[in-house]
Design an enzyme around this catalytic site. Structure first.
Site, short mmCIF file in Angstrom:
data_model
loop_
_atom_site.label_atom_id
_atom_site.label_comp_id
_atom_site.label_asym_id
_atom_site.label_seq_id
_atom_site.Cartn_x
_atom_site.Cartn_y
_atom_site.Cartn_z
N SER A 158 1.03 -1.66 0.19
CA SER A 158 -0.06 -0.11 -0.12
C SER A 158 0.94 0.97 -0.42
O SER A 158 1.92 1.08 -0.15
CB SER A 158 -1.21 0.21 1.05
OG SER A 158 -0.11 0.50 2.66
N THR A 216 5.44 0.85 6.01
CA THR A 216 6.57 -0.19 5.35
C THR A 216 6.14 -0.29 3.77
O THR A 216 6.90 0.22 2.71
CB THR A 216 6.30 -0.97 6.25
OG1 THR A 216 6.04 -0.80 7.02
CG2 THR A 216 7.19 -2.34 5.70
N GLU A 232 5.74 -8.91 -21.45
CA GLU A 232 4.73 -8.80 -23.02
C GLU A 232 3.59 -7.32 -22.37
O GLU A 232 3.07 -7.03 -23.00
CB GLU A 232 4.53 -10.53 -23.21
CG GLU A 232 3.87 -10.29 -24.75
CD GLU A 232 3.26 -11.43 -24.98
OE1 GLU A 232 3.47 -12.59 -24.29
OE2 GLU A 232 2.77 -11.41 -26.02
P1 GDP Z 1 1.99 -0.55 5.81
O1 GDP Z 1 2.48 -1.79 6.99
O2 GDP Z 1 3.46 0.67 7.45
O3 GDP Z 1 2.97 -0.58 4.30
O4 GDP Z 1 1.09 -0.26 6.22
P2 GDP Z 1 -0.85 -0.47 5.88
O5 GDP Z 1 -0.57 -1.86 4.84
O6 GDP Z 1 -1.38 -0.63 7.25
O7 GDP Z 1 -1.26 0.73 4.90
C1 GDP Z 1 -2.54 1.75 5.30
C2 GDP Z 1 -2.95 1.53 4.51
O8 GDP Z 1 -3.22 0.80 4.07
C3 GDP Z 1 -4.50 2.32 4.46
O9 GDP Z 1 -4.95 3.22 3.43
C4 GDP Z 1 -5.21 0.86 4.74
O10 GDP Z 1 -6.56 1.55 4.58
C5 GDP Z 1 -5.06 0.44 4.20
N1 GDP Z 1 -4.92 -1.21 4.26
C6 GDP Z 1 -4.32 -1.96 4.98
N2 GDP Z 1 -4.62 -3.30 5.11
C7 GDP Z 1 -5.03 -3.38 3.90
C8 GDP Z 1 -5.46 -4.82 3.36
O11 GDP Z 1 -5.06 -5.64 3.90
N3 GDP Z 1 -6.44 -4.44 2.05
C9 GDP Z 1 -6.94 -3.00 1.68
N4 GDP Z 1 -6.95 -3.10 0.15
N5 GDP Z 1 -6.12 -2.04 2.28
C10 GDP Z 1 -5.29 -2.37 3.38
#
Ligand code: GDP
Length: 471
Positions: A142, A147, A258
């Protein structure tokens, strides 16, 4: 011909939760046990399994291991993966740390991220060395947290430095206030998009804003959870990779390389969107089948796309449609797609970029399904939304200290924001030049028609600025 091997790297909470769901589906599709990696005695996995799995031990008695590297700067999601996936994954490829990135791009990119980088790169190298033929690398992350945005950017940069020839597709989840209330997400997203613009070969956007709406409207879920959104993402990713994992109808597999060659007409315009059909609620998919023509209509409907924008109002720079299912439908699908192509707002300068792939192996939840991958100028509307939210924070310098304290400076932040504006503008130019050329075409046609008595002034072109202003 050698199968193209694809490695999947998942980063952060969203990345690893999506990857868990993705790998479970891939195991099911190939007939691999998702807890042990084994297959029924005396059998082999279905399709070109070596595209996404390597084999341990002798054929017949060995097991199959996902070409996966999973990383997080905090422990909980990776621990959950370990406790729910048995012996499927190579444990050395499941990497976590204790502290997390605190929702801060700068920590993932410069702080804790730099510390974990050597270990992650050594696992990526291990996986690359095991490939007969590196087809590409998919990175799932994300951009809203620390991260996925920061370490995701750093890792893609490092991979492209070491393996410039390997195509890298970032699958980036964009934030929506409907799903998360972390206020600094627009900062992290703008910083990450700038890196992805420079380093990834393409970036496929999964916009939580659109996914939330789709789960709500099409799947009738009152308050969709991230697990619901991840099911939608998994459907799309399984469909997109089907042509890499199973031989096509009368054709060989379509590799990631591709696909990207077809979808990215200019290196700077590499932000893609996707759509999936049918969007039948999962519990009804077995009972309600959609015909091919309706599927194609739905695929190109503005309300089906996994990004909050309206591609039919922008311009398609390139398009790929991947069908999987019953091959008797192929002639009808060919004819319906040809008719749809005539209706699409294509750009004048690349009128033929429309790729179609067919795979006989059905997906898990639908006997027939289709995925659309599109490079469309309306992606600028999504980027503009993020930038707008960034500006609302930056005007007050809200939470700026989080980033300044981690070593970023104001000039750098302003430059990164400006770079996102350039990206929006490059899509704007692509849209306007496509539209202008079309309106020139139309005025030529119209003046010819005028000679026959029609009004030549009925030409139209809609600029991206108009569309963005209408928001
Ligand atoms: P990181 O672990 O620090 O990269 O943080 P996250 O992956 O939790 O990032 C936060 C963002 O990812 C927010 O916008 C959340 O709504 C979104 N998010 C967290 N978990 C999920 C998931 O399992 N699916 C989706 N589609 N979005 C997610």
């Amino acid at each position: 011909m050698k199968v193209n091997n694809t490695i999947v790297i998942s980063i952060g909470q969203a990345g690893n939760q999506i990857a868990s769901s993705f790998w479970k589906t891939l195991c099911q599709e190939h007939g691999i046990d998702p807890l042990s990696g084994s297959v029924a005695p005396g059998t082999s996995p279905r399709g070109n399994w070596s595209s996404f799995f390597s084999q341990l031990g002798e054929s017949g008695s060995g097991s199959f291991v996902p070409r996966a590297v999973m990383v997080d700067l905090e422990p909980s999601v990776i621990e959950h993966v370990k406790s729910t996936s048995g012996s499927l994954f190579n444990p050395a490829n499941l990497i976590s740390r204790q502290e997390g990135a605190g929702g801060n791009f700068a920590v993932g990119y410069s702080g804790a991220g730099r510390e974990v980088l050597p270990e992650v790169m050594s696992r990526v190298t291990f996986e690359i060395d095991k490939c007969d033929n590196v087809g590409g690398i998919i990175v799932i992350h994300s951009t809203g947290g620390g991260t996925g945005s920061g370490f995701g950017s750093l890792l893609i940069e490092s991979i492209k430095e070491k393996y410039p020839e390997a195509p890298v597709l970032s699958c980036a989840v964009l934030p929506s206030p409907q799903v998360s209330s972390v206020v600094t997400e627009p900062y992290n997203t703008v910083f990450a998009l700038n890196c992805l613009r420079r380093t990834a070969d393409a970036c496929l956007i999964f916009d939580n804003e659109a996914l939330f709406e789709l789960a709500h409207r099409k799947w009738n879920i009152e308050s969709p959870t991230v697990d619901d959104l991840n099911l939608l993402i998994t459907e799309a990713l399984a469909g997109i990779t089907a042509s890499m994992r199973f031989s096509g109808f009368l054709t060989v597999e379509i590799s990631l390389r591709e696909l990207l060659t077809n979808l990215v007409p200019q290196p700077s315009l590499h932000f893609l969107m996707c759509a999936f059909a049918p969007l039948t609620p999962p519990d009804r998919s077995k009972f309600e089948e959609m015909g091919v023509e309706d599927m194609i209509k739905s695929l190109f409907d503005n309300g089906s796309v996994f990004a909050a924008c309206s591609p039919m109002e922008g311009r398609f720079l390139s398009t790929a449609v991947l069908y999987r299912g019953i091959m008797e439908d192929k002639p009808l699908a060919d004819a319906s797609l040809a008719a749809m192509r005539e209706k699409l707002p294509l750009t004048y300068w690349i009128p033929t970029a429309f790729k179609i792939g067919y795979v006989e192996q059905s997906g898990i939840s639908h006997r027939k399904s289709m995925v659309l991958l599109a490079n469309n100028t309306e992606i600028a509307r999504v980027l503009d939304r993020i930038c707008h939210n960034f500006d609302k924070l930056w005007q007050r310098k809200a939470f700026a200290n989080w980033y300044l304290n981690e070593g970023m400076n104001e000039e750098q932040i302003i430059a990164l924001r400006a770079s996102s504006q350039e990206l929006i503008q490059s899509y704007q130019v692509a849209e306007e030049s496509g539209a202008k050329a079309k309106s020139q075409d139309e005025s030529v046609t119209a003046s010819r028609a005028y000679a026959g008595g029609e009004d030549p002034r009925r030409t139209s072109s809609v600029s991206l600025r108009d569309l963005v202003d209408r928001r």
